[in-house]
Design a protein around this motif. Structure first.
Motif, PDB file in Angstrom:
ATOM      1  N   ALA A  54       0.811  -1.217   0.000  1.00  0.00           N
ATOM      2  CA  ALA A  54       0.000   0.000   0.000  1.00  0.00           C
ATOM      3  C   ALA A  54       0.848   1.272   0.000  1.00  0.00           C
ATOM      4  O   ALA A  54       0.471   2.286  -0.595  1.00  0.00           O
ATOM      5  N   LEU A  55       1.996   1.222   0.662  1.00  0.00           N
ATOM      6  CA  LEU A  55       2.751   2.459   0.852  1.00  0.00           C
ATOM      7  C   LEU A  55       4.095   2.494   0.129  1.00  0.00           C
ATOM      8  O   LEU A  55       4.872   3.412   0.306  1.00  0.00           O
ATOM      9  N   GLU A  56       4.364   1.441  -0.669  1.00  0.00           N
ATOM     10  CA  GLU A  56       5.687   1.383  -1.311  1.00  0.00           C
ATOM     11  C   GLU A  56       5.617   1.414  -2.830  1.00  0.00           C
ATOM     12  O   GLU A  56       4.713   0.831  -3.429  1.00  0.00           O
ATOM     13  N   LEU A  57       6.611   2.090  -3.398  1.00  0.00           N
ATOM     14  CA  LEU A  57       6.731   2.132  -4.859  1.00  0.00           C
ATOM     15  C   LEU A  57       8.146   1.752  -5.248  1.00  0.00           C
ATOM     16  O   LEU A  57       9.101   2.098  -4.548  1.00  0.00           O
ATOM     17  N   VAL A  58       8.283   1.057  -6.373  1.00  0.00           N
ATOM     18  CA  VAL A  58       9.605   0.836  -6.959  1.00  0.00           C
ATOM     19  C   VAL A  58       9.602   1.622  -8.271  1.00  0.00           C
ATOM     20  O   VAL A  58       8.744   1.421  -9.117  1.00  0.00           O
ATOM     21  N   VAL A  59      10.562   2.533  -8.385  1.00  0.00           N
ATOM     22  CA  VAL A  59      10.586   3.454  -9.519  1.00  0.00           C
ATOM     23  C   VAL A  59      11.806   3.144 -10.372  1.00  0.00           C
ATOM     24  O   VAL A  59      12.925   3.087  -9.863  1.00  0.00           O
ATOM     25  N   ARG A  60      11.581   2.914 -11.659  1.00  0.00           N
ATOM     26  CA  ARG A  60      12.713   2.651 -12.564  1.00  0.00           C
ATOM     27  C   ARG A  60      12.833   3.796 -13.550  1.00  0.00           C
ATOM     28  O   ARG A  60      11.835   4.238 -14.117  1.00  0.00           O
ATOM     29  N   GLY A  61      14.048   4.277 -13.737  1.00  0.00           N
ATOM     30  CA  GLY A  61      14.252   5.320 -14.735  1.00  0.00           C
ATOM     31  C   GLY A  61      14.192   6.723 -14.150  1.00  0.00           C
ATOM     32  O   GLY A  61      14.006   7.698 -14.887  1.00  0.00           O
ATOM     33  N   ALA A  62      14.309   6.852 -12.836  1.00  0.00           N
ATOM     34  CA  ALA A  62      14.403   8.184 -12.221  1.00  0.00           C
ATOM     35  C   ALA A  62      15.374   8.096 -11.049  1.00  0.00           C
ATOM     36  O   ALA A  62      15.473   7.051 -10.407  1.00  0.00           O
ATOM     37  N   THR A  63      16.089   9.164 -10.801  1.00  0.00           N
ATOM     38  CA  THR A  63      17.058   9.150  -9.704  1.00  0.00           C
ATOM     39  C   THR A  63      16.370   9.421  -8.365  1.00  0.00           C
ATOM     40  O   THR A  63      15.231   9.910  -8.325  1.00  0.00           O
ATOM     41  N   VAL A  64      17.091   9.140  -7.287  1.00  0.00           N
ATOM     42  CA  VAL A  64      16.583   9.439  -5.940  1.00  0.00           C
ATOM     43  C   VAL A  64      16.303  10.951  -5.830  1.00  0.00           C
ATOM     44  O   VAL A  64      15.272  11.368  -5.284  1.00  0.00           O
ATOM     45  N   GLU A  65      17.205  11.769  -6.406  1.00  0.00           N
ATOM     46  CA  GLU A  65      17.046  13.235  -6.330  1.00  0.00           C
ATOM     47  C   GLU A  65      15.731  13.665  -6.994  1.00  0.00           C
ATOM     48  O   GLU A  65      14.971  14.467  -6.466  1.00  0.00           O
ATOM     49  N   ARG A  66      15.475  13.066  -8.167  1.00  0.00           N
ATOM     50  CA  ARG A  66      14.274  13.450  -8.906  1.00  0.00           C
ATOM     51  C   ARG A  66      13.025  13.072  -8.118  1.00  0.00           C
ATOM     52  O   ARG A  66      12.085  13.878  -7.989  1.00  0.00           O
ATOM     53  N   VAL A  67      12.995  11.869  -7.574  1.00  0.00           N
ATOM     54  CA  VAL A  67      11.819  11.433  -6.802  1.00  0.00           C
ATOM     55  C   VAL A  67      11.683  12.312  -5.559  1.00  0.00           C
ATOM     56  O   VAL A  67      10.580  12.743  -5.193  1.00  0.00           O
ATOM     57  N   GLY A  68      12.821  12.642  -4.941  1.00  0.00           N
ATOM     58  CA  GLY A  68      12.805  13.512  -3.754  1.00  0.00           C
ATOM     59  C   GLY A  68      12.244  14.889  -4.090  1.00  0.00           C
ATOM     60  O   GLY A  68      11.410  15.437  -3.349  1.00  0.00           O
ATOM     61  N   ASP A  69      12.671  15.450  -5.217  1.00  0.00           N
ATOM     62  CA  ASP A  69      12.186  16.766  -5.643  1.00  0.00           C
ATOM     63  C   ASP A  69      10.679  16.744  -5.892  1.00  0.00           C
ATOM     64  O   ASP A  69       9.956  17.679  -5.515  1.00  0.00           O
ATOM     65  N   LEU A  70      10.219  15.643  -6.517  1.00  0.00           N
ATOM     66  CA  LEU A  70       8.776  15.532  -6.792  1.00  0.00           C
ATOM     67  C   LEU A  70       7.972  15.455  -5.495  1.00  0.00           C
ATOM     68  O   LEU A  70       6.903  16.058  -5.378  1.00  0.00           O
ATOM     69  N   CYS A  71       8.495  14.714  -4.525  1.00  0.00           N
ATOM     70  CA  CYS A  71       7.809  14.606  -3.224  1.00  0.00           C
ATOM     71  C   CYS A  71       7.690  15.997  -2.601  1.00  0.00           C
ATOM     72  O   CYS A  71       6.633  16.377  -2.075  1.00  0.00           O
ATOM     73  N   HIS A  72       8.758  16.757  -2.699  1.00  0.00           N
ATOM     74  CA  HIS A  72       8.766  18.112  -2.147  1.00  0.00           C
ATOM     75  C   HIS A  72       7.715  18.972  -2.851  1.00  0.00           C
ATOM     76  O   HIS A  72       6.896  19.644  -2.216  1.00  0.00           O
ATOM     77  N   GLU A  73       7.739  18.870  -4.183  1.00  0.00           N
ATOM     78  CA  GLU A  73       6.816  19.675  -4.995  1.00  0.00           C
ATOM     79  C   GLU A  73       5.351  19.341  -4.713  1.00  0.00           C
ATOM     80  O   GLU A  73       4.506  20.228  -4.614  1.00  0.00           O
ATOM     81  N   LEU A  74       5.081  18.030  -4.537  1.00  0.00           N
ATOM     82  CA  LEU A  74       3.701  17.591  -4.335  1.00  0.00           C
ATOM     83  C   LEU A  74       3.302  17.586  -2.858  1.00  0.00           C
ATOM     84  O   LEU A  74       2.150  17.298  -2.523  1.00  0.00           O
ATOM     85  N   GLY A  75       4.246  17.847  -1.980  1.00  0.00           N
ATOM     86  CA  GLY A  75       3.955  17.810  -0.545  1.00  0.00           C
ATOM     87  C   GLY A  75       3.715  16.398  -0.039  1.00  0.00           C
ATOM     88  O   GLY A  75       2.920  16.191   0.885  1.00  0.00           O
ATOM     89  N   VAL A  76       4.365  15.410  -0.657  1.00  0.00           N
ATOM     90  CA  VAL A  76       4.180  14.009  -0.254  1.00  0.00           C
ATOM     91  C   VAL A  76       5.113  13.694   0.916  1.00  0.00           C
ATOM     92  O   VAL A  76       6.311  13.994   0.861  1.00  0.00           O
ATOM     93  N   ARG A  77       4.536  13.113   1.958  1.00  0.00           N
ATOM     94  CA  ARG A  77       5.359  12.789   3.132  1.00  0.00           C
ATOM     95  C   ARG A  77       6.102  11.462   2.915  1.00  0.00           C
ATOM     96  O   ARG A  77       5.518  10.501   2.425  1.00  0.00           O
ATOM     97  N   VAL A  78       7.392  11.470   3.268  1.00  0.00           N
ATOM     98  CA  VAL A  78       8.274  10.332   2.949  1.00  0.00           C
ATOM     99  C   VAL A  78       8.691   9.602   4.216  1.00  0.00           C
ATOM    100  O   VAL A  78       9.077  10.222   5.206  1.00  0.00           O
TER     101      VAL A  78
END
Ligand SMILES: Nc1ncnc2c1ncn2[C@@H]1O[C@H](COP(=O)(O)OP(=O)(O)OP(=O)(O)O)[C@@H](O)[C@H]1O
Length: 316
Positions: free
Chosen positions: A252-276
Motif C-alpha cells: 500500500a505504501l511502497e513504490l519501486v521506480v525505474r528510470g528516475a534518480t533518488v534526487e528526482r523522486v525527492g524533488d517531486l515529493c517536495h513539490e507535491l507535498g508528499v510525506r516520505v
C-alpha cells in the motif's frame, strides 16, 4: 593467473564450452557462475588438463597444466567428483599425494588439523559424510601450498559452520595474493565472498566483471520509495506515470521506480507535498542480477533475444 583464450570443448555435436576468453587474476576471489550444464566443470577440467580443449588454450601462470613442473605446488583443485579410494583413510590419501609430489609428511598432519579432520584422519574415507569429503578435497587442494586454487562447488554439503570456514579460507587465500577461481550455485554465499564474477551460459561468456559493477549495472536506476499515507503515494505514482517513468506498487505504501534518480523522486515529493518514510536507491541482489543475465541460458528459460539484450548490457 589463469588465462583462457578461445577455449572450446565439443563432445560430438554438442558444444559444451564455446570460445571462452578471459583472465582470472591473483589477489581476488573470482566466482564462476552459470546454470546447470553451462560448462563450468568442463572449463575447470580443461584448465586442469583433465580434458583436452577442442580449440583454444587454458594456461596457469602462462603454462599449460601438463607443462607444470610441480603441478600440486602450483595449482590446487577441488572438483565435484573427487576420486578418493573409499578404503583409504584421509591421512593415507594425503600421504600418497604428498609422497608423489615430494611434500613432507609433516605437512599432511598440519593440513589435516587445519581442515578439521585430524580426529578422523585414520578412518576410511568411504565412511565420510559429504561435508567431511569436501574438507578432505580442500585439504588435497591446499597440500602443495599452491598459488592458484580451482574449487568446484567447495561449499556443497557443508553445514553453516563449514560454509563460513570456506568463506574465510578463500578470502584469506586471495588476500595472500593467490588466484582463487570457484564455482557455486549458492548466490548469497557468492555475493559474500567473490570480488569478481565470470558468468557463462550454454558454454558462452555472459559476463566478466567486478561483482559491485555487475550488480550496480543490473539495478539500473531503481529507487525504492515508502510513503506515510496512501494519498501521498498515489499522488506520487500518478505524477511519475504521467512523466512516463515506470512505477510499480509494492504494498500500500511502497513504490519501486525505474528510470528516475533518488534526487528526482525527492524533488517531486517536495513539490507535491508528499510525506516520505523511506527513499533510497535499491541495489539488486546477486541472485536477481544472475537470474536476469542467465534468463536465456537455462534449458527451459526465456528467449534467446532476452539473453542477447542482457549480453549487450553485461559488456562492462
Ligand atoms: N564427457 C562428456 N561427454 C559428453 N557430454 C559432456 C561430457 N561432459 C560434459 N558434457 C556436457 O557438456 C555440457 C556442460 O557440462 P558441465 O558439467 O561442464 O556443466 P556445469 O556448468 O558444470 O553444470 P553443473 O552446474 O550442473 O555442474 C553439458 O551439456 C554436459 O551434458
Amino acid at each position: 593467473m589463469i588465462t583462457l583464450r578461445g577455449l572450446t570443448k565439443r563432445y560430438g555435436e554438442r558444444t559444451a564450452v564455446n570460445g571462452l576468453t578471459l583472465e582470472v587474476r591473483p589477489g581476488k576471489v573470482t566466482g564462476f557462475l552459470g546454470p546447470n550444464g553451462a560448462g563450468k566443470s568442463t572449463t575447470m577440467r580443461m584448465i586442469l588438463g583433465l580434458d583436452a580443449p577442442s580449440e583454444g588454450s587454458a594456461l596457469i601462470g602462462g603454462k599449460r597444466y601438463v607443462d607444470l613442473v610441480n603441478p600440486l605446488r602450483e595449482v590446487g583443485a577441488l572438483l565435484e567428483a573427487k576420486a578418493v579410494h573409499p578404503g583409504r583413510s584421509a591421512r593415507g590419501h594425503l600421504l600418497a599425494e604428498a609422497h608423489t609430489h615430494g611434500i613432507p609428511a609433516k605437512r599432511v598432519d598440519q593440513i589435516l588439523e587445519f581442515v578439521g579432520l585430524a580426529d578422523v584422519a585414520r578412518k576410511r574415507s568411504g565412511s565420510f559424510s559429504l561435508g567431511m569429503s569436501q574438507r578432505l578435497g580442500i585439504a588435497c587442494a591446499l597440500l602443495g601450498d599452491p598459488e592458484t586454487l580451482i574449487l568446484d562447488e567447495p561449499v556443497n554439503g557443508l553445514d553453516p559452520d563449514g560454509v563460513r570456514w570456506v568463506r574465510d579460507l578463500v578470502r584469506a587465500l586471495a588476500d595472500q595474493g593467490r588466484t582463487v577461481f570457484m564455482s557455486s550455485h549458492l548466490m548469497t554465499e557468492m555475493q559474500l565472498v567473490a570480488d569478481h564474477l565470470v558468468i557463462i551460459g550454454k558454454g558462452e561468456l555472459i559476463a566478466d566483471a567486478p561483482m559491485a559493477e555487475l550488480i550496480a549495472k543490473s539495478s539500473g536506476q531503481s529507487v525504492r520509495f515508502r510513503g506515510r499515507d496512501t494519498h501521498g503515494v498515489e499522488a506520487l505514482a500518478a505524477r511519475l506515470a504521467s512523466d512516463s517513468v515506470e512505477v510499480t506498487r509494492d504494498g500500500a505504501l511502497e513504490l519501486v521506480v525505474r528510470g528516475a534518480t533518488v534526487e528526482r523522486v525527492g524533488d517531486l515529493c517536495h513539490e507535491l507535498g508528499v510525506r516520505v518514510r523511506e527513499l533510497n536507491a535499491a541495489e539488486a541482489s546477486l541472485e536477481q542480477t544472475y537470474m536476469r543475465l542467465t534468463a536465456g541460458s537455462v534449458e527451459y528459460g526465456e528467449s534467446d533475444s532476452l539473453r542477447a539484450a542482457n549480453q549487450q548490457e553485461a559488456q562492462v
